[in-house]
Design an enzyme around this catalytic site. Structure first.
Site, PDB file in Angstrom:
ATOM      1  N   SER A 145       1.043  -1.249  -0.001  1.00 14.00           N
ATOM      2  CA  SER A 145      -0.019  -0.066  -0.035  1.00 14.00           C
ATOM      3  C   SER A 145       0.884   1.385   0.102  1.00 14.00           C
ATOM      4  O   SER A 145       2.016   1.322   0.652  1.00 14.00           O
ATOM      5  CB  SER A 145      -0.984  -0.065   1.098  1.00 14.00           C
ATOM      6  OG  SER A 145      -1.555   1.299   1.711  1.00 14.00           O
ATOM      7  N   TYR A 159      -3.307  -0.969   9.913  1.00 16.24           N
ATOM      8  CA  TYR A 159      -3.275  -1.519   8.706  1.00 16.24           C
ATOM      9  C   TYR A 159      -1.898  -0.963   7.733  1.00 16.24           C
ATOM     10  O   TYR A 159      -1.223  -2.237   7.245  1.00 16.24           O
ATOM     11  CB  TYR A 159      -4.405  -0.942   7.803  1.00 16.24           C
ATOM     12  CG  TYR A 159      -4.264  -1.161   6.249  1.00 16.24           C
ATOM     13  CD1 TYR A 159      -4.704  -2.225   5.723  1.00 16.24           C
ATOM     14  CD2 TYR A 159      -3.900  -0.047   5.628  1.00 16.24           C
ATOM     15  CE1 TYR A 159      -4.460  -2.652   4.379  1.00 16.24           C
ATOM     16  CE2 TYR A 159      -3.808  -0.300   4.090  1.00 16.24           C
ATOM     17  CZ  TYR A 159      -4.059  -1.551   3.551  1.00 16.24           C
ATOM     18  OH  TYR A 159      -3.914  -1.618   2.222  1.00 16.24           O
TER      19      TYR A 159
HETATM   20  P1  NAP Z   1     -11.354  -6.623  -1.121  1.00 12.59           P
HETATM   21  O1  NAP Z   1     -12.290  -5.980  -2.260  1.00 12.59           O
HETATM   22  O2  NAP Z   1     -12.002  -6.349   0.123  1.00 12.59           O
HETATM   23  O3  NAP Z   1     -11.024  -7.929  -1.478  1.00 12.59           O
HETATM   24  C1  NAP Z   1     -10.340  -8.628  -0.538  1.00 12.59           C
HETATM   25  C2  NAP Z   1     -10.044 -10.206  -1.137  1.00 12.59           C
HETATM   26  O4  NAP Z   1      -9.171 -10.866  -0.177  1.00 12.59           O
HETATM   27  C3  NAP Z   1     -11.333 -11.010  -1.188  1.00 12.59           C
HETATM   28  O5  NAP Z   1     -10.999 -11.868  -2.310  1.00 12.59           O
HETATM   29  C4  NAP Z   1     -11.294 -11.748   0.004  1.00 12.59           C
HETATM   30  O6  NAP Z   1     -12.072 -13.008  -0.239  1.00 12.59           O
HETATM   31  C5  NAP Z   1     -10.046 -11.992   0.339  1.00 12.59           C
HETATM   32  N1  NAP Z   1      -9.732 -11.884   1.710  1.00 12.59           N
HETATM   33  C6  NAP Z   1      -9.859 -11.037   2.799  1.00 12.59           C
HETATM   34  N2  NAP Z   1      -9.691 -11.453   3.962  1.00 12.59           N
HETATM   35  C7  NAP Z   1      -9.285 -12.593   3.824  1.00 12.59           C
HETATM   36  C8  NAP Z   1      -9.117 -13.698   4.819  1.00 12.59           C
HETATM   37  N3  NAP Z   1      -9.075 -13.505   6.052  1.00 12.59           N
HETATM   38  N4  NAP Z   1      -8.872 -15.161   4.531  1.00 12.59           N
HETATM   39  C9  NAP Z   1      -9.057 -15.248   3.063  1.00 12.59           C
HETATM   40  N5  NAP Z   1      -9.300 -14.417   2.244  1.00 12.59           N
HETATM   41  C10 NAP Z   1      -9.361 -13.143   2.502  1.00 12.59           C
HETATM   42  O7  NAP Z   1      -9.967  -5.766  -1.009  1.00 12.59           O
HETATM   43  P2  NAP Z   1      -9.041  -4.855  -2.228  1.00 12.59           P
HETATM   44  O8  NAP Z   1      -9.410  -3.735  -1.987  1.00 12.59           O
HETATM   45  O9  NAP Z   1      -9.161  -5.743  -3.362  1.00 12.59           O
HETATM   46  O10 NAP Z   1      -7.651  -5.229  -1.613  1.00 12.59           O
HETATM   47  C11 NAP Z   1      -6.911  -6.159  -1.939  1.00 12.59           C
HETATM   48  C12 NAP Z   1      -5.423  -5.959  -1.495  1.00 12.59           C
HETATM   49  O11 NAP Z   1      -4.928  -4.625  -1.914  1.00 12.59           O
HETATM   50  C13 NAP Z   1      -5.301  -6.147   0.219  1.00 12.59           C
HETATM   51  O12 NAP Z   1      -4.111  -6.430   0.413  1.00 12.59           O
HETATM   52  C14 NAP Z   1      -5.266  -4.342   0.430  1.00 12.59           C
HETATM   53  O13 NAP Z   1      -4.624  -4.009   1.606  1.00 12.59           O
HETATM   54  C15 NAP Z   1      -4.758  -3.744  -0.838  1.00 12.59           C
HETATM   55  N6  NAP Z   1      -4.905  -2.488  -1.096  1.00 12.59           N
HETATM   56  C16 NAP Z   1      -6.014  -2.076  -1.425  1.00 12.59           C
HETATM   57  C17 NAP Z   1      -6.497  -0.581  -1.597  1.00 12.59           C
HETATM   58  C18 NAP Z   1      -7.616  -0.146  -1.942  1.00 12.59           C
HETATM   59  O14 NAP Z   1      -7.891   1.270  -2.100  1.00 12.59           O
HETATM   60  N7  NAP Z   1      -8.534  -0.991  -2.436  1.00 12.59           N
HETATM   61  C19 NAP Z   1      -5.317   0.074  -1.599  1.00 12.59           C
HETATM   62  C20 NAP Z   1      -3.782  -0.150  -1.236  1.00 12.59           C
HETATM   63  C21 NAP Z   1      -3.518  -1.665  -0.886  1.00 12.59           C
HETATM   64  P3  NAP Z   1     -13.403 -13.284   0.507  1.00 12.59           P
HETATM   65  O15 NAP Z   1     -14.382 -12.213  -0.065  1.00 12.59           O
HETATM   66  O16 NAP Z   1     -13.972 -14.643   0.242  1.00 12.59           O
HETATM   67  O17 NAP Z   1     -13.375 -13.093   1.823  1.00 12.59           O
END
Ligand code: NAP
Length: 256
Positions: A145, A159
């Site tokens: 991030s 986080y």
């Molecule tokens: P998201 O839409 O909430 O999707 C999260 C994904 O991770 C889903 O496939 C979920 O599966 C899985 N997951 C979460 N917790 C889990 C657990 N305890 N066990 C197994 N699977 C789990 O998140 P996102 O925004 O795409 O983020 C993806 C990555 O990018 C993360 O590492 C996040 O920190 C990073 N990131 C995101 C942003 C942003 O603005 N969105 C910015 C910087 C970094 P289920 O639905 O089946 O639980």
């Protein structure tokens, strides 16, 4: 382009959290590039199956792998389910994560431990067990991030700290796996339009938050999952072979 002739033809990839959000974008892109993609999910099997369907509809190959992360034995469970579908892999994307946390004063030990268990410990042990399955010349990409470099949102510092740990893992692991020709990098998104941000970013009632988020980026818009996926696809390809141990900014120029 037919998947079988893409630049990742013959490769196998695992994308943790590949069922939704950024991970889904990555899974779909690697699938379009010809990789066979293991789409990991935690609890939402329907979303994982939808992602598999999208990849297959585009001519690619994919399968779903369920395993809750952040619990004892999570990495073993994930790999034993993966092994039922594929023999070895070439690209491991540690993307699954809990995307937010409570403010410093309100964070208790349970939340702190849970965040580190899912965002830092799970990638560590998934990669440790995955290393014996990863073929030489492979790729590890850790989704970090922008907040691991800039204290732009101190309200979710716990986080951000988990992503700092992931970055240190990236730098050190690149030295451990480098002799096998395996590259290890962190890709750091800024604000991306995914479910984790929906409550404060999506919808007419959040227009002001959307616009201020867009202004954070030098490019004047909120990021899409595909913006991050395309960076990961580059690192996963042969073109990315000389980049390792790095923190790649994928924030659209959002950092000060
Ligand atoms: P998201 O839409 O909430 O999707 C999260 C994904 O991770 C889903 O496939 C979920 O599966 C899985 N997951 C979460 N917790 C889990 C657990 N305890 N066990 C197994 N699977 C789990 O998140 P996102 O925004 O795409 O983020 C993806 C990555 O990018 C993360 O590492 C996040 O920190 C990073 N990131 C995101 C942003 C942003 O603005 N969105 C910015 C910087 C970094 P289920 O639905 O089946 O639980």
């Amino acid at each position: 382009m037919a998947a079988s002739t893409g630049r990742l033809a013959g490769k196998t990839a695992l994308v943790t959290g590949g069922s939704r959000g950024i991970g889904r974008g990555i899974a779909e892109r690697l699938g379009r590039d010809g990789a066979r993609v293991a789409v990991h999910y935690g609890s939402n099997e329907t979303a994982a199956k939808e992602t598999v369907d999208v990849i297959e509809a585009a001519g690619g190959s994919a399968f779903a792998v369920g395993a809750e992360l952040g619990v004892a034995g999570d990495a073993e469970a994930l790999w034993s389910r993966f092994d039922a579908h594929a023999e070895g892999l070439d690209i491991l994307v540690n993307n699954a994560g809990i995307g937010t946390s409570r403010p410093f004063a309100e964070t208790d030990e349970a939340e702190y431990d849970r965040l580190f268990a899912v965002n830092a410990k799970a990638p560590y042990f998934i990669t440790q067990l995955g290393a014996e399955r990863l073929r030489d010349g492979g790729r590890v990409v850790n989704i970090s991030s922008g907040l691991s470099r800039a204290a732009m949102m101190p309200e979710i510092m716990t986080y951000a700290m988990t992503k700092g740990a992931l970055d240190v893992f990236t730098r050190n692991l690149s030295k451990v796996l480098g002799p096998r020709g395996i590259t290890v990098n962190s890709v750091a998104p800024g604000i991306i339009d995914t479910d984790v941000n929906a409550a404060w970013l999506r919808g007419e009632e959040n227009r002001a938050a959307w616009e201020s988020s867009a202004r954070l980026s030098a490019l004047g818009r909120v990021g899409a999952a595909s913006d991050v996926a395309d960076v990961v696809a580059f690192l996963a390809s042969d073109d990315g072979r000389w980049i390792t141990g790095q923190w790649i900014d994928a924030t659209g120029g959002s950092l000060p």
